[in-house]
Design an enzyme around this catalytic site. Structure first.
Site, mmCIF file in Angstrom:
data_model
loop_
_atom_site.group_PDB
_atom_site.id
_atom_site.type_symbol
_atom_site.label_atom_id
_atom_site.label_comp_id
_atom_site.label_asym_id
_atom_site.label_seq_id
_atom_site.Cartn_x
_atom_site.Cartn_y
_atom_site.Cartn_z
ATOM 1 N N THR A 25 9.498 11.929 -4.233
ATOM 2 C CA THR A 25 8.369 12.494 -4.954
ATOM 3 C C THR A 25 9.121 13.917 -5.653
ATOM 4 O OG1 THR A 25 6.488 13.738 -5.065
ATOM 5 C CG2 THR A 25 7.560 13.697 -3.082
ATOM 6 N N SER A 55 3.415 20.164 1.392
ATOM 7 C CA SER A 55 2.389 19.642 2.258
ATOM 8 C C SER A 55 3.087 18.900 3.314
ATOM 9 C CB SER A 55 1.530 18.594 1.440
ATOM 10 O OG SER A 55 2.211 17.348 1.246
ATOM 11 N N TYR A 89 2.828 15.775 3.806
ATOM 12 C CA TYR A 89 3.270 14.547 3.238
ATOM 13 C C TYR A 89 4.678 14.822 2.565
ATOM 14 C CZ TYR A 89 3.992 11.738 -0.973
ATOM 15 O OH TYR A 89 4.576 11.142 -1.911
HETATM 16 P P1 NAD Z 1 -0.563 3.559 -2.362
HETATM 17 O O1 NAD Z 1 -1.156 4.344 -1.120
HETATM 18 O O2 NAD Z 1 -1.779 2.862 -3.249
HETATM 19 O O3 NAD Z 1 0.248 2.234 -1.742
HETATM 20 C C1 NAD Z 1 0.827 2.404 -0.491
HETATM 21 C C2 NAD Z 1 0.798 1.018 0.267
HETATM 22 O O4 NAD Z 1 1.754 1.070 1.497
HETATM 23 C C3 NAD Z 1 -0.429 0.481 0.771
HETATM 24 O O5 NAD Z 1 -0.712 -0.746 0.276
HETATM 25 C C4 NAD Z 1 -0.300 0.652 1.913
HETATM 26 O O6 NAD Z 1 -0.965 -0.170 2.760
HETATM 27 C C5 NAD Z 1 1.137 0.549 2.230
HETATM 28 N N1 NAD Z 1 1.768 0.987 3.601
HETATM 29 C C6 NAD Z 1 1.667 2.300 4.115
HETATM 30 N N2 NAD Z 1 2.189 2.494 5.276
HETATM 31 C C7 NAD Z 1 2.785 1.371 5.572
HETATM 32 C C8 NAD Z 1 3.567 0.583 6.897
HETATM 33 N N3 NAD Z 1 3.886 1.386 7.663
HETATM 34 N N4 NAD Z 1 3.934 -0.646 6.777
HETATM 35 C C9 NAD Z 1 3.417 -1.436 5.670
HETATM 36 N N5 NAD Z 1 2.842 -0.885 4.563
HETATM 37 C C10 NAD Z 1 2.426 0.330 4.786
HETATM 38 O O7 NAD Z 1 0.220 4.399 -2.901
HETATM 39 P P2 NAD Z 1 1.001 4.581 -4.023
HETATM 40 O O8 NAD Z 1 0.098 5.505 -5.008
HETATM 41 O O9 NAD Z 1 1.376 3.239 -4.919
HETATM 42 O O10 NAD Z 1 2.422 5.346 -3.942
HETATM 43 C C11 NAD Z 1 3.478 4.484 -3.764
HETATM 44 C C12 NAD Z 1 4.511 5.172 -3.315
HETATM 45 O O11 NAD Z 1 5.066 5.983 -4.322
HETATM 46 C C13 NAD Z 1 4.394 6.073 -2.105
HETATM 47 O O12 NAD Z 1 5.815 6.228 -1.284
HETATM 48 C C14 NAD Z 1 4.060 7.661 -2.821
HETATM 49 O O13 NAD Z 1 4.654 8.508 -2.004
HETATM 50 C C15 NAD Z 1 5.028 7.404 -4.101
HETATM 51 N N6 NAD Z 1 4.549 8.072 -5.339
HETATM 52 C C16 NAD Z 1 3.238 7.957 -5.681
HETATM 53 C C17 NAD Z 1 2.581 8.903 -6.776
HETATM 54 C C18 NAD Z 1 1.460 8.179 -7.369
HETATM 55 O O14 NAD Z 1 0.977 9.417 -8.144
HETATM 56 N N7 NAD Z 1 0.645 7.499 -6.900
HETATM 57 C C19 NAD Z 1 3.641 9.597 -7.460
HETATM 58 C C20 NAD Z 1 4.879 9.805 -6.862
HETATM 59 C C21 NAD Z 1 5.350 8.912 -5.682
HETATM 60 N N1 USQ Z 2 -5.128 19.206 -8.768
HETATM 61 C C1 USQ Z 2 -5.945 20.015 -9.535
HETATM 62 N N2 USQ Z 2 -7.164 19.287 -9.649
HETATM 63 C C2 USQ Z 2 -7.385 18.148 -8.941
HETATM 64 C C3 USQ Z 2 -6.243 17.680 -8.456
HETATM 65 C C4 USQ Z 2 -5.137 18.037 -8.354
HETATM 66 O O1 USQ Z 2 -5.761 21.226 -10.035
HETATM 67 O O2 USQ Z 2 -8.748 17.741 -9.056
HETATM 68 C C5 USQ Z 2 -3.730 20.153 -8.827
HETATM 69 C C6 USQ Z 2 -3.068 20.079 -7.569
HETATM 70 O O3 USQ Z 2 -3.586 21.435 -6.662
HETATM 71 C C7 USQ Z 2 -1.558 20.342 -7.730
HETATM 72 C C8 USQ Z 2 -1.578 19.157 -9.194
HETATM 73 O O4 USQ Z 2 -2.599 19.287 -9.473
HETATM 74 O O5 USQ Z 2 -1.009 21.311 -8.163
HETATM 75 C C9 USQ Z 2 -1.351 17.900 -8.884
HETATM 76 O O6 USQ Z 2 -2.060 17.237 -7.633
HETATM 77 P P1 USQ Z 2 -2.136 15.726 -7.283
HETATM 78 O O7 USQ Z 2 -3.074 15.666 -6.241
HETATM 79 O O8 USQ Z 2 -2.255 15.110 -8.559
HETATM 80 O O9 USQ Z 2 -0.698 15.576 -6.865
HETATM 81 P P2 USQ Z 2 0.119 15.491 -5.388
HETATM 82 O O10 USQ Z 2 -0.699 15.986 -4.481
HETATM 83 O O11 USQ Z 2 1.344 16.245 -5.615
HETATM 84 O O12 USQ Z 2 0.666 14.075 -5.202
HETATM 85 C C10 USQ Z 2 0.455 13.104 -5.977
HETATM 86 C C11 USQ Z 2 0.739 11.493 -5.198
HETATM 87 C C12 USQ Z 2 1.828 11.740 -4.508
HETATM 88 C C13 USQ Z 2 3.011 11.978 -5.257
HETATM 89 C C14 USQ Z 2 3.019 13.273 -5.976
HETATM 90 C C15 USQ Z 2 4.184 13.381 -7.177
HETATM 91 O O13 USQ Z 2 -0.540 11.604 -4.382
HETATM 92 O O14 USQ Z 2 2.121 10.525 -3.615
HETATM 93 O O15 USQ Z 2 4.271 12.248 -4.353
HETATM 94 O O16 USQ Z 2 1.821 13.222 -6.734
HETATM 95 S S1 USQ Z 2 4.466 15.262 -7.082
HETATM 96 O O17 USQ Z 2 3.445 15.934 -7.474
HETATM 97 O O18 USQ Z 2 5.415 15.254 -8.419
HETATM 98 O O19 USQ Z 2 4.893 15.460 -6.212
#
Ligand code: NAD
Ligand code: USQ
Length: 404
Positions: free
Chosen positions: A155, A190, A192
Site C-alpha cells: 500500500t 495504522s 493495518y
Molecule cells: P477485500 O477485503 O475486499 O478482499 C480481501 C479478500 O481476502 C477477502 O475476500 C478475504 O476474504 C480474503 N482473505 C483475507 N484473509 C485471508 C486469509 N487468511 N486466507 C484467505 N483469504 C483471505 O480487500 P480489497 O479491497 O480487495 O483489497 C485487496 C488487497 O489490496 C489488500 O491486500 C489490500 O491491502 C490491498 N489494497 C486495497 C486498496 C483498496 O482501496 N481497496 C488499496 C490499496 C491496497
Molecule cells: N477520509 C476522509 N473521509 C472519509 C474517509 C476517509 O476524510 O469519509 C480520509 C482519511 O482520513 C484518509 C484518507 O481519506 O486521510 C484515505 O482514507 P481511506 O479510508 O480512503 O483509505 P485508507 O484508510 O488509507 O485505506 C484504503 C484501503 C487500504 C489501502 C489504502 C491505500 O482500505 O486497504 O491500503 O487505502 S493508501 O491510502 O494509499 O494507503
C-alpha cells in the site's frame, strides 16, 4: 477479449489469494477472460467481518460459488476455487502443489485501517492474518514452486506522508560521505498499514535469501466498481463498501452524495493520497504478471494514477453531484484518525506507466457513472453505517471499543 498490452494470452497459471474480494474478484475475471488459468483462494473472512460488524456492501453480491458458476456460463472459462485460509499451511501447500502456479497474486489480507484500530484483538488479528499469511506464501513458494513469481499487494500508506518526494520503494542516501540505495523509510498510519510494512521486509529478505522473484505493488486508494467482466451479468457484480470501516474515501463520498448525506471530510481535509480506478488495478496486475521480477529480485511499483486531497475529492463529487440535481453538502467531521491534515505529498509512479499502463483518469464520465450507480442502488444504503465508527485514540485492550 484480447489482452491489452500486446503480450498475448499466455495461458499462465495464476493463483489469486483474496479472489472473492473487491480487487481480487475483478482481477480474477480480467485474467480469466484473457486466457490465464486462474485459481481463486479465499477463506471468505471478508464476508464474516460484515456479518460480525453489521455492515453490508452497497451491491447485492452473489456467493463465490454462484459467481464462479455464472462466470463459467457467461465466458466459457472455468475458474478453479479453493476455499481455505492461507494461515493454514497444509491447505496452502496442497493448493500450490496441485495448481503449480507461474504467479501468485496475493490480495488476501485484512485491509481496513479502521478495523485494525478497533481494539487490541483486531490489531492482533490483522497483523497475525496478514504477516503470517504472507510468510506462509513465501515458504510455500520456496519449497514447492520456487520459480513462481509473487505479486503482493502492498500500500502507498507504507510510506506515510514524509516532507520529501516519495520514490518507488528505494531511496539513495549519502551519509557521512558514503552512498547507498536503501528501502524507502516506512511510516504506516495504522496497525493495518504497518502489517504491509512488515510484509515488505519479509518479501525483500526472502528474495535475497532464497532467490525468490517478488513484486510489491504499493497500491493507492481504489475507486469505482465496474469492469468489463463484472458487468457482464448481475451475478458477477463486485462489492462496493461505503461504511465507516471498509468504505474508502471516494467510494464513500459517491454513496453519501446519492443519499444526500453531507460528505464526511475528516478534519481539515488536506490529507493527500494516490488514487486509481479499479479498471487500472486489474491492468496493473496483468502488467506485473506479464513482466515478472527476476529470481532474487524484490521490485516495488507505486500503483496509483493521480493524487488528490480529501478536499479535492469532496469538491469533485459535490460539483458533479449538483450537476446531476443532487444537493450535495460537504461537512468537516472531527478526524477519528491520527494523521497530518496539511502536508507535502509528491509520490513517484512511473514504473507501471513505463511498462504500458494507460490510466483511466478521474473525469466527468467515471464520476457520472459512479454517481448514477450509487443512485440506482441507494435503497440499499443504511445511513447508520456512514459515520466513522473507530477512533485511533480510543483503541484499547478491552474488546469492542468502537463508538458505534
Ligand atoms: P477485500 O477485503 O475486499 O478482499 C480481501 C479478500 O481476502 C477477502 O475476500 C478475504 O476474504 C480474503 N482473505 C483475507 N484473509 C485471508 C486469509 N487468511 N486466507 C484467505 N483469504 C483471505 O480487500 P480489497 O479491497 O480487495 O483489497 C485487496 C488487497 O489490496 C489488500 O491486500 C489490500 O491491502 C490491498 N489494497 C486495497 C486498496 C483498496 O482501496 N481497496 C488499496 C490499496 C491496497
Ligand atoms: N477520509 C476522509 N473521509 C472519509 C474517509 C476517509 O476524510 O469519509 C480520509 C482519511 O482520513 C484518509 C484518507 O481519506 O486521510 C484515505 O482514507 P481511506 O479510508 O480512503 O483509505 P485508507 O484508510 O488509507 O485505506 C484504503 C484501503 C487500504 C489501502 C489504502 C491505500 O482500505 O486497504 O491500503 O487505502 S493508501 O491510502 O494509499 O494507503
Amino acid at each position: 477479449a484480447l489482452p491489452e498490452n500486446g503480450r498475448g494470452a499466455s495461458g499462465r497459471r495464476v493463483i489469486i489469494i483474496g479472489g472473492d474480494g473487491y480487487c481480487g474478484w475483478a482481477t480474477a475475471l480480467h485474467l480469466s477472460a484473457r486466457g490465464y488459468a486462474v485459481c481463486i483462494v479465499d477463506n471468505l473472512v471478508r464476508r464474516n467481518y460484515d456479518a460480525q460488524l453489521g455492515l453490508d456492501t452497497l451491491t447485492p453480491i452473489s456467493s463465490i460459488h454462484q459467481r464462479v458458476r455464472k462466470w463459467g456460463e457467461v465466458s466459457g472459462k472455468a475458474i478453479d476455487l479453493q476455499i481455505g485460509d492461507i494461515c493454514d499451511f497444509d491447505f496452502l501447500k496442497d493448493v500450490v502443489v496441485n495448481f503449480q502456479p507461474d504467479a501468485i497474486v496475493h490480495f488476501g489480507e485484512q485491509r481496513s485501517a479502521p478495523y485494525s484500530m478497533i481494539d487490541r484483538a483486531h490489531a492482533v488479528y490483522t497483523q497475525h492474518n496478514n504477516v503470517l499469511g504472507t510468510l506462509n506464501v513465501l515458504f510455500a513458494i520456496k519449497e514447492f514452486k520456487p520459480d513462481c513469481h509473487l505479486v503482493k499487494l502492498g500500500t502507498m500508506g507504507e510510506y506515510g506522508t514524509p516532507n520529501i518526494d516519495i520514490e518507488e520503494g528505494f531511496l539513495t542516501v549519502t551519509h557521512n560521505g558514503r552512498t547507498d540505495t536503501l528501502p524507502y523509510p516506512k511510516q504506516g498510519g495504522s496497525f493495518y498499514h504497518l502489517s504491509k510494512v512488515h510484509d515488505s521486509h519479509n518479501l525483500a529478505f526472502a528474495a535475497r535469501a532464497w532467490q525468490l522473484a517478488a513484486t510489491d505493488l504499493n497500491q493507492g486508494v481504489v475507486y469505482g466498481v465496474a469492469t468489463d467482466e463484472t458487468t457482464a451479468d448481475p451475478a458477477l457484480i463486485n462489492r462496493f463498501d461505503y461504511d465507516g470501516i471498509f468504505g474508502t474515501a471516494l467510494n464513500r463520498f459517491v454513496v453519501q452524495a446519492a443519499v444526500q448525506h453531507p460528505l464526511t471530510v475528516y478534519g481539515k481535509g488536506g490529507q493527500t493520497r494516490g488514487y486509481l480506478d479499479i479498471r487500472d488495478t486489474v491492468r496493473c496486475l496483468q502488467i506485473a504478471i506479464d513482466n515478472p521480477a527476476a529470481p532474487g529480485e524484490f521490485r516495488v511499483f507505486n500503483q496509483f494514477t493521480e493524487m488528490f486531497s480529501v478536499n479535492d475529492l469532496a469538491r469533485i463529487v459535490s460539483e458533479q453531484g449538483n450537476r446531476l440535481g443532487l444537493d450535495v453538502q460537504v461537512k468537516s467531521v472531527p478526524n477519528p484518525r491520527v494523521e497530518k491534515e496539511e502536508h507535502y505529498y509528491n509520490a513517484k509512479h512511473t514504473k507501471l506507466r513505463d511498462l504500458g499502463l494507460e490510466p483511466h483518469l478521474l473525469g466527468d464520465n467515471i464520476m457520472d457513472s459512479l454517481l448514477n450507480f450509487a443512485i440506482i442502488n441507494k435503497h440499499r444504503v443504511d445511513r447508520n453505517l456512514i459515520n466513522p465508527a473507530v477512533d485511533w485514540r480510543k483503541a484499547g485492550s478491552a474488546s469492542g471499543t468502537m463508538t458505534a
